[in-house]
Motif scaffolding. Structure first.
Motif, mmCIF file in Angstrom:
data_model
loop_
_atom_site.group_PDB
_atom_site.id
_atom_site.type_symbol
_atom_site.label_atom_id
_atom_site.label_comp_id
_atom_site.label_asym_id
_atom_site.label_seq_id
_atom_site.Cartn_x
_atom_site.Cartn_y
_atom_site.Cartn_z
ATOM 1 N N VAL A 62 0.906 -1.022 0.002
ATOM 2 C CA VAL A 62 0.013 -0.177 0.062
ATOM 3 C C VAL A 62 0.840 1.062 0.008
ATOM 4 C CG1 VAL A 62 -2.020 1.409 1.307
ATOM 5 C CG2 VAL A 62 -1.928 -1.228 1.243
ATOM 6 N N MET A 63 0.584 2.095 -0.805
ATOM 7 C CA MET A 63 1.422 3.423 -1.051
ATOM 8 C C MET A 63 0.930 4.477 0.218
ATOM 9 S SD MET A 63 1.709 3.875 -5.199
ATOM 10 C CE MET A 63 2.806 5.366 -4.768
ATOM 11 N N PRO A 64 1.694 5.132 0.635
ATOM 12 C CA PRO A 64 1.173 6.152 1.658
ATOM 13 C C PRO A 64 0.717 7.104 0.755
ATOM 14 C CG PRO A 64 3.571 5.337 2.206
ATOM 15 C CD PRO A 64 3.146 4.595 0.819
ATOM 16 N N GLU A 65 -0.293 8.110 1.475
ATOM 17 C CA GLU A 65 -0.795 9.020 0.624
ATOM 18 C C GLU A 65 -1.121 10.310 1.442
ATOM 19 O OE1 GLU A 65 -5.606 7.761 0.987
ATOM 20 O OE2 GLU A 65 -4.310 6.381 -0.055
ATOM 21 N N GLN A 66 -1.605 11.282 0.893
ATOM 22 C CA GLN A 66 -1.691 12.722 1.511
ATOM 23 C C GLN A 66 -2.692 13.262 0.985
ATOM 24 O OE1 GLN A 66 1.610 15.312 1.496
ATOM 25 N NE2 GLN A 66 1.245 15.836 3.841
ATOM 26 N N HIS A 67 -3.582 14.139 1.509
ATOM 27 C CA HIS A 67 -4.736 15.131 1.196
ATOM 28 C C HIS A 67 -4.214 16.483 1.448
ATOM 29 C CE1 HIS A 67 -6.362 11.212 0.436
ATOM 30 N NE2 HIS A 67 -6.411 10.790 1.759
ATOM 31 N N ARG A 68 -4.485 17.402 0.529
ATOM 32 C CA ARG A 68 -4.364 18.769 0.952
ATOM 33 C C ARG A 68 -5.796 19.565 1.109
ATOM 34 N NH1 ARG A 68 0.389 19.463 2.813
ATOM 35 N NH2 ARG A 68 2.213 18.700 1.735
ATOM 36 N N SER A 69 -6.874 19.044 0.207
ATOM 37 C CA SER A 69 -8.044 19.890 0.094
ATOM 38 C C SER A 69 -9.064 19.571 1.386
ATOM 39 C CB SER A 69 -8.627 19.862 -1.034
ATOM 40 O OG SER A 69 -7.744 20.347 -2.164
ATOM 41 N N TYR A 70 -8.772 18.206 2.176
ATOM 42 C CA TYR A 70 -9.705 17.493 2.845
ATOM 43 C C TYR A 70 -8.860 17.289 4.071
ATOM 44 C CZ TYR A 70 -13.312 17.558 -0.797
ATOM 45 O OH TYR A 70 -14.420 17.899 -1.643
ATOM 46 N N ASP A 102 -8.097 12.328 -7.340
ATOM 47 C CA ASP A 102 -8.393 13.667 -6.955
ATOM 48 C C ASP A 102 -8.076 13.828 -5.292
ATOM 49 O OD1 ASP A 102 -9.532 16.201 -7.115
ATOM 50 O OD2 ASP A 102 -11.202 15.455 -5.962
ATOM 51 N N ASP A 103 -7.171 14.680 -5.009
ATOM 52 C CA ASP A 103 -6.843 15.375 -3.717
ATOM 53 C C ASP A 103 -5.798 14.396 -3.194
ATOM 54 O OD1 ASP A 103 -6.579 17.093 -1.625
ATOM 55 O OD2 ASP A 103 -8.083 16.002 -0.606
ATOM 56 N N HIS A 104 -5.193 13.516 -3.853
ATOM 57 C CA HIS A 104 -4.463 12.554 -3.385
ATOM 58 C C HIS A 104 -2.890 12.696 -3.925
ATOM 59 C CE1 HIS A 104 -7.960 9.948 -2.591
ATOM 60 N NE2 HIS A 104 -7.045 9.108 -1.978
ATOM 61 N N THR A 105 -2.074 12.595 -3.108
ATOM 62 C CA THR A 105 -0.517 12.759 -3.141
ATOM 63 C C THR A 105 0.079 11.172 -2.705
ATOM 64 O OG1 THR A 105 -0.230 15.139 -3.285
ATOM 65 C CG2 THR A 105 1.836 13.753 -3.092
ATOM 66 N N PHE A 106 0.707 10.482 -3.543
ATOM 67 C CA PHE A 106 0.978 9.369 -3.288
ATOM 68 C C PHE A 106 2.509 9.341 -3.023
ATOM 69 C CE2 PHE A 106 -2.934 8.255 -5.253
ATOM 70 C CZ PHE A 106 -3.448 7.580 -4.273
ATOM 71 N N PHE A 107 2.942 8.321 -2.022
ATOM 72 C CA PHE A 107 4.736 8.341 -1.932
ATOM 73 C C PHE A 107 4.964 6.775 -2.135
ATOM 74 C CE2 PHE A 107 2.810 12.123 0.319
ATOM 75 C CZ PHE A 107 3.701 13.097 0.039
ATOM 76 N N LEU A 148 -15.457 6.921 6.012
ATOM 77 C CA LEU A 148 -14.492 8.137 5.768
ATOM 78 C C LEU A 148 -15.203 9.402 5.879
ATOM 79 C CD1 LEU A 148 -13.147 5.633 3.973
ATOM 80 C CD2 LEU A 148 -11.211 7.278 4.114
ATOM 81 N N LEU A 149 -15.091 10.283 6.663
ATOM 82 C CA LEU A 149 -15.757 11.506 6.687
ATOM 83 C C LEU A 149 -14.674 12.724 5.951
ATOM 84 C CD1 LEU A 149 -18.693 12.920 7.186
ATOM 85 C CD2 LEU A 149 -17.498 13.628 9.169
ATOM 86 N N LYS A 150 -15.007 13.104 4.773
ATOM 87 C CA LYS A 150 -14.202 13.818 3.874
ATOM 88 C C LYS A 150 -14.697 15.534 4.332
ATOM 89 C CE LYS A 150 -11.705 12.412 1.263
ATOM 90 N NZ LYS A 150 -10.125 12.207 1.256
ATOM 91 N N VAL A 151 -13.858 16.200 4.954
ATOM 92 C CA VAL A 151 -14.080 17.584 5.410
ATOM 93 C C VAL A 151 -13.416 18.641 4.762
ATOM 94 C CG1 VAL A 151 -14.548 19.060 7.459
ATOM 95 C CG2 VAL A 151 -14.846 16.546 7.729
ATOM 96 N N PRO A 152 -13.933 19.482 3.923
ATOM 97 C CA PRO A 152 -13.186 20.408 3.152
ATOM 98 C C PRO A 152 -12.259 21.209 4.258
ATOM 99 C CG PRO A 152 -15.483 20.505 2.344
ATOM 100 C CD PRO A 152 -15.366 19.623 3.705
ATOM 101 N N VAL A 153 -10.899 21.532 4.123
ATOM 102 C CA VAL A 153 -10.046 22.252 4.967
ATOM 103 C C VAL A 153 -10.745 23.642 5.105
ATOM 104 C CG1 VAL A 153 -7.991 23.189 5.195
ATOM 105 C CG2 VAL A 153 -8.201 20.857 4.371
ATOM 106 N N CYS A 154 -11.179 24.264 4.227
ATOM 107 C CA CYS A 154 -11.836 25.498 4.306
ATOM 108 C C CYS A 154 -12.778 25.816 5.356
ATOM 109 C CB CYS A 154 -12.156 26.156 3.055
ATOM 110 S SG CYS A 154 -13.291 25.179 2.085
ATOM 111 N N ILE A 155 -13.505 24.679 5.527
ATOM 112 C CA ILE A 155 -14.623 24.825 6.433
ATOM 113 C C ILE A 155 -14.086 24.712 7.819
ATOM 114 C CG2 ILE A 155 -16.672 23.377 7.331
ATOM 115 C CD1 ILE A 155 -16.945 24.520 4.686
ATOM 116 N N LEU A 156 -12.967 24.054 8.305
ATOM 117 C CA LEU A 156 -12.469 24.170 9.603
ATOM 118 C C LEU A 156 -11.722 25.473 9.728
ATOM 119 C CD1 LEU A 156 -11.515 20.428 9.964
ATOM 120 C CD2 LEU A 156 -13.516 21.521 11.025
ATOM 121 N N GLU A 157 -11.142 25.973 8.716
ATOM 122 C CA GLU A 157 -10.330 27.289 8.927
ATOM 123 C C GLU A 157 -11.110 28.413 9.184
ATOM 124 O OE1 GLU A 157 -8.368 27.634 4.933
ATOM 125 O OE2 GLU A 157 -6.769 26.117 5.622
#
Length: 159
Positions: A62-70, A102-107, A148-157
């Protein structure tokens, strides 16, 4: 990253932001046993819910992943899942995948990765600065059901 358990919710909700507590309360009250796997709108702010039964994979596949928008909030409905976790140190090299997700960066790999195991009733909150390796086998477990609950970062900001 934050790990919690709804059996301790009355204590835990007092030490987190009201915006995050609202999202976790939504998960706590959702009747997953009455819902099919799928994608559902959640709340009225762009947050959405994914419910999945999924086959777990060996950790090294499994590849590690990161999300920037959620912000990702994973909640274990049934089964156990091993997950890798690391803070983004800025030195990890992203890899391209096809097709793009979408919204995934893999490593390929990440520095200072830690393994943890999630059990039913537990949740983990993953911020944009967190890298995670989800859907990995734990103690012979091959399938899980997870929300999985996907919460837009802008909402929490904004709150």
């Amino acid at each position: 990253m934050m790990i919690g358990d709804f059996s301790n919710w009355q204590t835990e909700k007092r030490v987190i932001s009201s915006a995050l507590a609202e999202k976790l309360e939504y998960l706590r009250l959702t009747p997953f046993e009455q819902m099919e796997d799928g994608v559902y709108p959640a709340l009225d702010d762009g947050t959405y819910l994914i419910i999945q039964h999924k086959e777990l994979q060996p950790y090294h596949e499994v590849m590690p992943e990161q999300h920037r928008s959620y912000v990702d909030i994973h909640f274990m409905i049934s089964g156990m899942e091993k997950m890798g976790f690391a803070r983004d140190c800025g030195r990890n090299k992203a890899v391209a995948v096809t097709p793009e997700v979408d919204d995934h960066t893999f490593f390929e790999a990440v520095e200072a990765e830690t393994e943890l195991v999630l059990f039913p009733g537990q949740y983990i909150v993953l911020l944009p600065s967190d890298i995670h390796r989800p859907w990995c086998r734990a103690d012979g477990m091959h399938k899980v059901r997870k929300a999985l609950l996907k919460v837009p970062v802008c909402i929490l900001e904004l709150q």
